[in-house]
Scaffold this active site. Structure first.
Site, PDB file in Angstrom:
ATOM      1  N   ASP A 131       0.881  -1.409   0.072  1.00 29.11           N
ATOM      2  CA  ASP A 131       0.107  -0.014   0.053  1.00 29.11           C
ATOM      3  C   ASP A 131       0.821   1.316   0.053  1.00 29.11           C
ATOM      4  O   ASP A 131       1.933   1.607   0.949  1.00 29.11           O
ATOM      5  CB  ASP A 131      -0.826   0.028   1.197  1.00 29.11           C
ATOM      6  CG  ASP A 131      -2.114   0.846   1.173  1.00 29.11           C
ATOM      7  OD1 ASP A 131      -2.133   1.840   0.453  1.00 29.11           O
ATOM      8  OD2 ASP A 131      -3.204   0.371   1.640  1.00 29.11           O
TER       9      ASP A 131
ATOM     10  N   THR B 134      -6.888   3.680  -1.759  1.00 28.26           N
ATOM     11  CA  THR B 134      -6.496   2.149  -1.722  1.00 28.26           C
ATOM     12  C   THR B 134      -7.718   1.477  -2.357  1.00 28.26           C
ATOM     13  O   THR B 134      -7.438   0.404  -2.772  1.00 28.26           O
ATOM     14  CB  THR B 134      -6.331   1.965  -0.051  1.00 28.26           C
ATOM     15  OG1 THR B 134      -5.239   2.865   0.229  1.00 28.26           O
ATOM     16  CG2 THR B 134      -6.108   0.699   0.334  1.00 28.26           C
TER      17      THR B 134
ATOM     18  N   ASN C  66     -12.231   5.253  -1.735  1.00 25.87           N
ATOM     19  CA  ASN C  66     -12.497   4.714  -0.506  1.00 25.87           C
ATOM     20  C   ASN C  66     -13.934   5.176   0.257  1.00 25.87           C
ATOM     21  O   ASN C  66     -14.569   4.172   0.851  1.00 25.87           O
ATOM     22  CB  ASN C  66     -11.340   5.237   0.522  1.00 25.87           C
ATOM     23  CG  ASN C  66     -10.095   4.709   0.092  1.00 25.87           C
ATOM     24  OD1 ASN C  66      -9.898   3.652  -0.611  1.00 25.87           O
ATOM     25  ND2 ASN C  66      -9.121   5.399   0.869  1.00 25.87           N
TER      26      ASN C  66
ATOM     27  N   LYS D 247      -5.468  -4.489   5.885  1.00 24.79           N
ATOM     28  CA  LYS D 247      -6.659  -3.449   5.820  1.00 24.79           C
ATOM     29  C   LYS D 247      -7.802  -4.279   5.205  1.00 24.79           C
ATOM     30  O   LYS D 247      -7.687  -5.172   4.318  1.00 24.79           O
ATOM     31  CB  LYS D 247      -6.586  -2.336   4.862  1.00 24.79           C
ATOM     32  CG  LYS D 247      -5.616  -1.050   5.463  1.00 24.79           C
ATOM     33  CD  LYS D 247      -5.391   0.103   4.223  1.00 24.79           C
ATOM     34  CE  LYS D 247      -4.364   0.935   4.745  1.00 24.79           C
ATOM     35  NZ  LYS D 247      -4.411   2.054   3.690  1.00 24.79           N
ATOM     36  N   ASP D 248      -9.035  -3.928   5.447  1.00 27.84           N
ATOM     37  CA  ASP D 248     -10.225  -4.772   4.797  1.00 27.84           C
ATOM     38  C   ASP D 248     -10.202  -4.569   3.361  1.00 27.84           C
ATOM     39  O   ASP D 248     -10.316  -5.437   2.454  1.00 27.84           O
ATOM     40  CB  ASP D 248     -11.536  -4.496   5.481  1.00 27.84           C
ATOM     41  CG  ASP D 248     -11.856  -2.951   5.644  1.00 27.84           C
ATOM     42  OD1 ASP D 248     -11.194  -2.124   4.623  1.00 27.84           O
ATOM     43  OD2 ASP D 248     -12.527  -2.417   6.284  1.00 27.84           O
TER      44      ASP D 248
ATOM     45  N   ASP E 265       1.463   2.735   3.742  1.00 26.87           N
ATOM     46  CA  ASP E 265       0.587   3.699   3.636  1.00 26.87           C
ATOM     47  C   ASP E 265       0.360   4.459   4.883  1.00 26.87           C
ATOM     48  O   ASP E 265       0.085   5.694   4.816  1.00 26.87           O
ATOM     49  CB  ASP E 265      -0.699   3.080   3.114  1.00 26.87           C
ATOM     50  CG  ASP E 265      -1.652   4.115   3.031  1.00 26.87           C
ATOM     51  OD1 ASP E 265      -1.720   4.979   1.760  1.00 26.87           O
ATOM     52  OD2 ASP E 265      -2.636   4.236   3.630  1.00 26.87           O
TER      53      ASP E 265
ATOM     54  N   HIS F  68       1.025   8.160   5.366  1.00 27.42           N
ATOM     55  CA  HIS F  68       0.271   9.441   5.932  1.00 27.42           C
ATOM     56  C   HIS F  68       0.583   9.993   7.084  1.00 27.42           C
ATOM     57  O   HIS F  68       0.317  11.370   7.268  1.00 27.42           O
ATOM     58  CB  HIS F  68      -1.381   8.583   5.873  1.00 27.42           C
ATOM     59  CG  HIS F  68      -1.923   8.496   4.719  1.00 27.42           C
ATOM     60  ND1 HIS F  68      -2.287   9.314   3.860  1.00 27.42           N
ATOM     61  CD2 HIS F  68      -2.517   7.345   4.278  1.00 27.42           C
ATOM     62  CE1 HIS F  68      -2.778   8.931   2.823  1.00 27.42           C
ATOM     63  NE2 HIS F  68      -3.085   7.428   3.008  1.00 27.42           N
TER      64      HIS F  68
ATOM     65  N   ASP G 118      -1.013  -0.341  -4.744  1.00 28.02           N
ATOM     66  CA  ASP G 118      -2.624   0.028  -5.107  1.00 28.02           C
ATOM     67  C   ASP G 118      -2.642   1.584  -5.676  1.00 28.02           C
ATOM     68  O   ASP G 118      -3.737   2.037  -6.124  1.00 28.02           O
ATOM     69  CB  ASP G 118      -3.444   0.002  -3.830  1.00 28.02           C
ATOM     70  CG  ASP G 118      -2.700   0.638  -2.587  1.00 28.02           C
ATOM     71  OD1 ASP G 118      -1.564   0.835  -2.448  1.00 28.02           O
ATOM     72  OD2 ASP G 118      -3.590   0.996  -1.510  1.00 28.02           O
TER      73      ASP G 118
ATOM     74  N   HIS H  21      -2.303  11.197  -0.928  1.00 27.09           N
ATOM     75  CA  HIS H  21      -2.326  10.862  -2.200  1.00 27.09           C
ATOM     76  C   HIS H  21      -3.846  10.874  -2.968  1.00 27.09           C
ATOM     77  O   HIS H  21      -4.626  11.684  -2.217  1.00 27.09           O
ATOM     78  CB  HIS H  21      -1.967   9.143  -2.451  1.00 27.09           C
ATOM     79  CG  HIS H  21      -2.489   8.086  -1.570  1.00 27.09           C
ATOM     80  ND1 HIS H  21      -3.846   7.746  -1.889  1.00 27.09           N
ATOM     81  CD2 HIS H  21      -2.233   7.696  -0.278  1.00 27.09           C
ATOM     82  CE1 HIS H  21      -4.165   6.917  -0.945  1.00 27.09           C
ATOM     83  NE2 HIS H  21      -3.313   7.089   0.051  1.00 27.09           N
TER      84      HIS H  21
END
Length: 569
Positions: free
Chosen positions: A37, A76, A97, A156-157, A297, A301, A342, A483
């Protein structure tokens, strides 16, 4: 829980029972698709000479350093939706998202799914694959080979579910504060669903209750420490980060653990656990494992991409992927790996500006207020007709249907007068925009990039492109960099293919992430659906990953309009 540094990663993985060594010419028994990610092509290129572990190994196969998430919505959920479907977001239906719900028009999480519940907590917000409107490589594989197993895991889901598809054998992701979870039908057997990760969750329970540790393990990362003024506050880029690992409050521990390399450590352990539980690579048919590492990721962030935090993360990521590959090596079966991301990303605006980039912070509420004022003055409307932010605007419910075209036209003129905006397109314009078949990803126009991200009922009424290097307001301690733009620093990602004895070959073609699924389908001997956007990339020549004979394609294909209902499952 003792923190694991690279030298200890492999030893800490669960033991995996070996299989008999295969013949040298045997077809792969396991396909491993890895997503990192926010692993931009910029990060890959900057760190490639320093990789010594898994990323060095994968870089020694067939490497495309200029791969693309070619669409505009570089987030993502949309990015992951392209990886195993071979389709752009205008066909996967995952355009952000957060996106619009077709029935209510209200914002909704990309994987919100009221048909399921989470296995560990039936009251938690449910997520599942219902909103993914395309089938995946795992689904193509199981249709052709029912004995094949498809398993997915992520921090992450939205990294796990979108790559797994609709009917995987197992799909698990990290739920902060708990461990790895999955979804089940309401009233389903939660204990059975969580059994593959139950022991792992128990072993790692202390991660969520003990103060974490994160400091320098590589001397070359120390000189990158510095202080900046971000969002009017002092932001110290250092290890450990400010206020990190000092509080014993559960919420603070969860927040600290998430914004660190620890999610990748846990994902690595989960991947090894699931390989063993499902005996991947050792059944009668070829299996598929997808792994999405999320920590890059989270760190990007929270701290940006050019400080000591990302420096240490790149070393840890390289070691984690190396440990995963060594664990698979011990199976003694032939396997093929594909790695990509991603989306890309960039550093925080203040550090970019200090290095000569035209970077600055946007003020979306002020911009929306100005646009609304101009539109109201032009149209005579008495109430603000638009809502949203700097990337997307939608008409408010109070705008009469007959007024919508003129209000949107006025909004486009108002946005054109904004100095920070490079372009704005109505949803109808984008749905009517042909997406040229075969056009290189780096040559797509801004409008074409947005057309690949437009889906009726889920996209806003106006999709907007702020100028390059303009980012959202910062929240030091939580968010400093992001992003999501249509510009190449957010679109460019590495695409790597590796197997034992793979040729070391760097190809500089601007290929796309939608090409990965058709390419792996060729390795598997599976035919992808006719509507995939990607193309098969020839890997090893005749006998291994040979692409089907090309079929003549039309010069352009219309953008999918969306809202036509789910694919057959």
């Amino acid at each position: 829980m003792k923190r694991l540094f690279p030298a200890a990663l492999l030893a800490a993985l669960p033991a995996i029972a070996p299989a008999a060594p295969p013949a040298a010419s045997a077809a792969p028994k396991l396909i491993v698709a890895i997503s990192v990610d926010q692993f931009s092509a910029n990060l890959f290129e900057a760190w490639r000479p320093r990789f010594t572990g898994g990323l060095k190994r994968l870089s020694g196969g067939i490497a495309y350093p200029s791969g693309y998430q070619s669409h505009a919505a570089t987030e993502t959920c949309p990015g992951h939706s392209t990886l195993m479907t071979g389709r752009h977001p205008n066909k996967t239906g995952i355009v952000g998202n957060t996106m619009r719900d077709e029935a209510t028009g209200k914002p909704v999480y990309c994987l919100s799914d009221t048909d399921v519940v989470l296995a560990h907590d039936a009251k938690a917000p449910p997520v599942g694959p219902k909103r993914l409107m395309a089938d995946t490589l795992g689904e193509w594989l199981k249709a052709a080979s029912p004995q094949s197993r498809v398993v997915s895991v992520s921090g992450k889901d939205r990294g796990a579910i979108t790559m797994a598809g609709h009917r995987p054998d197992g799909v698990f992701w990290l739920f902060p504060g708990y461990g790895f979870t999955t979804y089940i039908a309401p009233g389903g057997d939660a204990t059975a669903a969580l059994a593959p990760v139950a022991a792992l969750n128990a072993a790692n329970a202390k991660v969520w209750t003990q103060k974490p540790k994160w400091t320098y393990a590589h001397p070359e990362c120390r000189p990158l420490a510095s202080e900046w003024t971000v969002g009017g506050k002092t932001f110290a880029s250092r290890l450990p980060p400010a206020n990190w690992g000092v509080s014993d409050k559960p919420a603070d521990i969860v927040r600290n653990v998430t914004a660190s390399p620890i999610p990748d450590d846990l994902t690595l352990a989960a991947a090894a656990t699931l390989i063993d539980h499902y005996r991947l690579g050792r059944g009668p048919a070829t299996d598929l494992l997808t792994v999405s590492f999320s920590a890059t990721d989270f760190i990007g962030h929270a701290y940006g991409t050019r400080g000591p935090e990302m420096c240490e993360q790149m070393y840890r990521l390289d070691a984690s992927i190396g440990a995963l590959l060594k664990a698979i090596d011990r199976l003694g079966v032939p396997y093929v790996v594909a790695l990509t991301a991603d989306h890309g990303g960039s550093d925080f605006a203040e550090r970019l500006a200090a290095n000569g980039y035209p970077a600055a912070r946007l003020d979306p509420p002020a911009m929306v207020a100005r646009v609304n004022a101009r539109v109201m003055a032009e149209t005579g409307l008495k109430a603000a007709p638009l809502e949203g932010g700097a990337d997307e605007l939608s008409l408010t419910p109070g705008v009469p249907t007959a007024d919508r075209p003129r209000v949107l036209a006025a909004a486009q003129r108002a946005l054109a007068a904004e100095p920070d905006i490079a372009g704005a397109f109505t949803l109808d314009e984008l749905l009517a925009t042909p997406i040229p078949a075969g056009k290189p990803a780096d040559e797509l126009s801004l409008r074409e990039r947005f057309a690949e991200s437009a889906y009726r009922g889920r996209s806003g009424d106006l999709l907007i492109a702020p100028k390059p290097y303009l980012s959202s307001p910062a929240r030091p301690g939580a968010y400093v960099a992001g992003h999501g733009s249509p510009w190449n620093y957010d679109r460019r990602v590495p695409i790597l293919f590796w197997w034992k004895d793979a040729p070391a070959y760097t190809r500089f073609l601007p290929v796309e992430t939608v090409d990965i699924a058709p390419t792996l389908a060729a390795v598997l001997g599976v035919s992808p659906p006719a509507d995939v956007d990607g193309r098969c990339l020839p890997l090893g020549g005749p006998g291994f990953g040979a692409c089907p004979s090309p079929v003549a394609a039309p010069a352009a294909a219309p953008a999918a309009r969306g809202g036509a209902g789910p694919v057959a499952r």
